[in-house]
Design an enzyme around this catalytic site. Sequence first.
Site, PDB file in Angstrom:
ATOM      1  N   ARG A 129       0.813  -1.036   0.093  1.00 15.57           N
ATOM      2  CA  ARG A 129      -0.401  -0.223  -0.198  1.00 15.57           C
ATOM      3  C   ARG A 129       1.086   1.492   0.225  1.00 15.57           C
ATOM      4  O   ARG A 129       1.985   0.726   0.914  1.00 15.57           O
ATOM      5  CB  ARG A 129      -0.928   0.116   1.387  1.00 15.57           C
ATOM      6  CG  ARG A 129      -1.275   1.499   1.046  1.00 15.57           C
ATOM      7  CD  ARG A 129      -2.912   1.153   2.611  1.00 15.57           C
ATOM      8  NE  ARG A 129      -4.084   0.079   1.969  1.00 15.57           N
ATOM      9  CZ  ARG A 129      -4.676   1.126   2.267  1.00 15.57           C
ATOM     10  NH1 ARG A 129      -5.207   1.424   3.427  1.00 15.57           N
ATOM     11  NH2 ARG A 129      -6.309  -0.015   1.155  1.00 15.57           N
ATOM     12  N   HIS A 142      -7.343   0.802  -6.073  1.00 12.43           N
ATOM     13  CA  HIS A 142      -7.531  -0.055  -5.515  1.00 12.43           C
ATOM     14  C   HIS A 142      -7.561  -1.433  -5.412  1.00 12.43           C
ATOM     15  O   HIS A 142      -9.201  -1.738  -5.683  1.00 12.43           O
ATOM     16  CB  HIS A 142      -8.482  -0.060  -4.170  1.00 12.43           C
ATOM     17  CG  HIS A 142      -8.719  -0.478  -2.877  1.00 12.43           C
ATOM     18  ND1 HIS A 142      -7.499  -1.201  -2.309  1.00 12.43           N
ATOM     19  CD2 HIS A 142      -9.411   0.471  -1.604  1.00 12.43           C
ATOM     20  CE1 HIS A 142      -7.891  -1.197  -1.422  1.00 12.43           C
ATOM     21  NE2 HIS A 142      -8.819  -1.088  -0.710  1.00 12.43           N
ATOM     22  N   GLN A 179     -10.507  -3.680  -3.611  1.00 14.00           N
ATOM     23  CA  GLN A 179     -11.520  -3.996  -2.792  1.00 14.00           C
ATOM     24  C   GLN A 179     -12.303  -3.932  -4.078  1.00 14.00           C
ATOM     25  O   GLN A 179     -13.548  -4.538  -3.946  1.00 14.00           O
ATOM     26  CB  GLN A 179     -11.663  -1.986  -2.645  1.00 14.00           C
ATOM     27  CG  GLN A 179     -12.725  -1.332  -2.341  1.00 14.00           C
ATOM     28  CD  GLN A 179     -13.435  -1.825  -1.070  1.00 14.00           C
ATOM     29  OE1 GLN A 179     -12.245  -1.582   0.427  1.00 14.00           O
ATOM     30  NE2 GLN A 179     -14.245  -2.262  -1.038  1.00 14.00           N
ATOM     31  N   ASP A 229     -17.610   7.192  -1.437  1.00 10.21           N
ATOM     32  CA  ASP A 229     -15.687   6.736  -0.998  1.00 10.21           C
ATOM     33  C   ASP A 229     -15.650   8.297  -0.487  1.00 10.21           C
ATOM     34  O   ASP A 229     -16.211   9.118  -0.511  1.00 10.21           O
ATOM     35  CB  ASP A 229     -14.982   6.724  -1.817  1.00 10.21           C
ATOM     36  CG  ASP A 229     -13.537   5.995  -1.105  1.00 10.21           C
ATOM     37  OD1 ASP A 229     -13.488   6.261   0.429  1.00 10.21           O
ATOM     38  OD2 ASP A 229     -12.821   6.456  -2.087  1.00 10.21           O
ATOM     39  N   CYS A 275     -16.216   1.665   0.627  1.00 14.19           N
ATOM     40  CA  CYS A 275     -15.356   0.765   1.031  1.00 14.19           C
ATOM     41  C   CYS A 275     -15.132   1.260   1.732  1.00 14.19           C
ATOM     42  O   CYS A 275     -14.438   0.081   3.599  1.00 14.19           O
ATOM     43  CB  CYS A 275     -14.751   1.147   0.433  1.00 14.19           C
ATOM     44  SG  CYS A 275     -13.465   2.873  -0.171  1.00 14.19           S
ATOM     45  N   ARG A 319     -13.905  -8.694   1.427  1.00 16.26           N
ATOM     46  CA  ARG A 319     -12.280  -8.119   0.876  1.00 16.26           C
ATOM     47  C   ARG A 319     -11.601  -9.553   1.376  1.00 16.26           C
ATOM     48  O   ARG A 319     -10.539 -10.220   1.083  1.00 16.26           O
ATOM     49  CB  ARG A 319     -11.673  -7.263   2.327  1.00 16.26           C
ATOM     50  CG  ARG A 319     -12.378  -5.736   1.875  1.00 16.26           C
ATOM     51  CD  ARG A 319     -12.179  -5.383   0.804  1.00 16.26           C
ATOM     52  NE  ARG A 319     -10.649  -5.422   0.669  1.00 16.26           N
ATOM     53  CZ  ARG A 319      -9.817  -4.308   1.145  1.00 16.26           C
ATOM     54  NH1 ARG A 319     -10.715  -3.419   1.194  1.00 16.26           N
ATOM     55  NH2 ARG A 319      -8.907  -4.948   0.720  1.00 16.26           N
TER      56      ARG A 319
HETATM   57  N1   CP Z   1     -11.135   0.185   2.179  1.00 19.61           N
HETATM   58  C1   CP Z   1     -10.468   0.020   2.693  1.00 19.61           C
HETATM   59  O1   CP Z   1      -9.042  -1.244   1.697  1.00 19.61           O
HETATM   60  O2   CP Z   1     -10.115  -0.006   4.218  1.00 19.61           O
HETATM   61  P1   CP Z   1      -8.716  -0.159   4.901  1.00 19.61           P
HETATM   62  O3   CP Z   1      -7.915   1.395   4.427  1.00 19.61           O
HETATM   63  O4   CP Z   1      -8.652  -0.197   6.074  1.00 19.61           O
HETATM   64  O5   CP Z   1      -8.112  -0.664   4.696  1.00 19.61           O
HETATM   65  N1  NVA Z   2     -10.050   6.723  -1.558  1.00 18.59           N
HETATM   66  C1  NVA Z   2      -9.984   6.352  -0.082  1.00 18.59           C
HETATM   67  C2  NVA Z   2      -9.673   4.803  -0.241  1.00 18.59           C
HETATM   68  C3  NVA Z   2      -9.256   4.249   1.351  1.00 18.59           C
HETATM   69  C4  NVA Z   2      -9.681   3.279   1.428  1.00 18.59           C
HETATM   70  C5  NVA Z   2      -8.350   6.244  -0.082  1.00 18.59           C
HETATM   71  O1  NVA Z   2      -6.874   6.399  -1.004  1.00 18.59           O
HETATM   72  O2  NVA Z   2      -7.842   7.051   0.771  1.00 18.59           O
END
Ligand code: CP
Ligand code: NVA
Length: 318
Positions: free
Chosen positions: A114, A141, A144, A235, A275, A303
């Site tokens: 990440r 993502h 997701q 989101d 999400c 997930r």
């Molecule tokens: N939806 C998602 O990726 O959540 P986290 O940021 O908690 O991993």
């Molecule tokens: N769009 C958000 C998604 C979090 C799971 C971010 O990138 O922070």
Amino acid sequence: MALVSFGLASELSSFNNCDFLSSSDLNSSQTFSIFQLSKQLKSGDRRIDLGNRVLGLIFTKASTRTRVSFQVAMARLGGQTVDLNPQVTQLGRGEPLKDTARVLSRYCDVLAIRTYSQQELQDYAKWSTIPVINALTDLEHPCQALADYLTVQEKFGELKGINLAYIGDGNNVANSLMICGAQLGVNVRICSPKGFEPEQKIIEKANSLSRFGSEISLFNDPLEAVKGVHVIYTDVWSSMGQENEQLKRRKIFEKYVVSEKLIELADEKVILLHCLPAHRGEEITEGAFESRFSSIFDQAENRLHVQQALLAVQLGGL
Ligand code: CP
Ligand code: NVA
């Protein structure tokens, strides 16, 4: 119940050892097969033991769902995870990515990363000799989106012809929803304020991958976008890394709130997805979030199942 059929296993074996950096890395039949395997793992009809394989987690940003679901998925596959956050490794002190990737490839069997830039993720994939998974970048993502469409498939039985309206920022989540949805026959409507639409090149990529008559369309008016849809998705307005834009964005996005009133304009069987994490009082009201339309926690659970299936496939466990 029956083991994975030969067709499913052979479909998925082509993904052994492959990276999953973008929703476009899986084609539609591979994605449908991953859904089938996810459902078998979820119901307990199928168990897969990979024999003590190791997943390295390199997370430069916060995470609850992605981190924990990967940890639990790996444990259920008989393996384990190691935390390789930059704060606890030499990465945080400037050790080059290309050295880190080559070293970690000698210890781990797969990496979930990440980070901010997609380019950095691609660099890890270039220098690693083990599969790399996108656990969220600013561009996509994809894990997701797998969980999202598995949830929609579970609720409606099929994906072809489903209309999904995503209300909010044209961000990483929206990008993967478009690319994955286009391949699965979902009509994806993205509704964002002017200037916050997804990048044109991602829309073109999604359109180029469109199967089963799927259409991608852009809206600026949420009242128009949700008319008759089966799925409403939202989101956060400010993603991780955009915290300093929060105040400005609250004003720009104020008409893009998913509320119970907005949901009334959708199909009567509509489901609501997010999400997570959610900002109640910003992109979604408390009432909408807690309404009978919400499938948000089924989505979060999925997930785990899709990532377990993905790891099993990448590590050759079928
Ligand atoms: N939806 C998602 O990726 O959540 P986290 O940021 O908690 O991993
Ligand atoms: N769009 C958000 C998604 C979090 C799971 C971010 O990138 O922070």
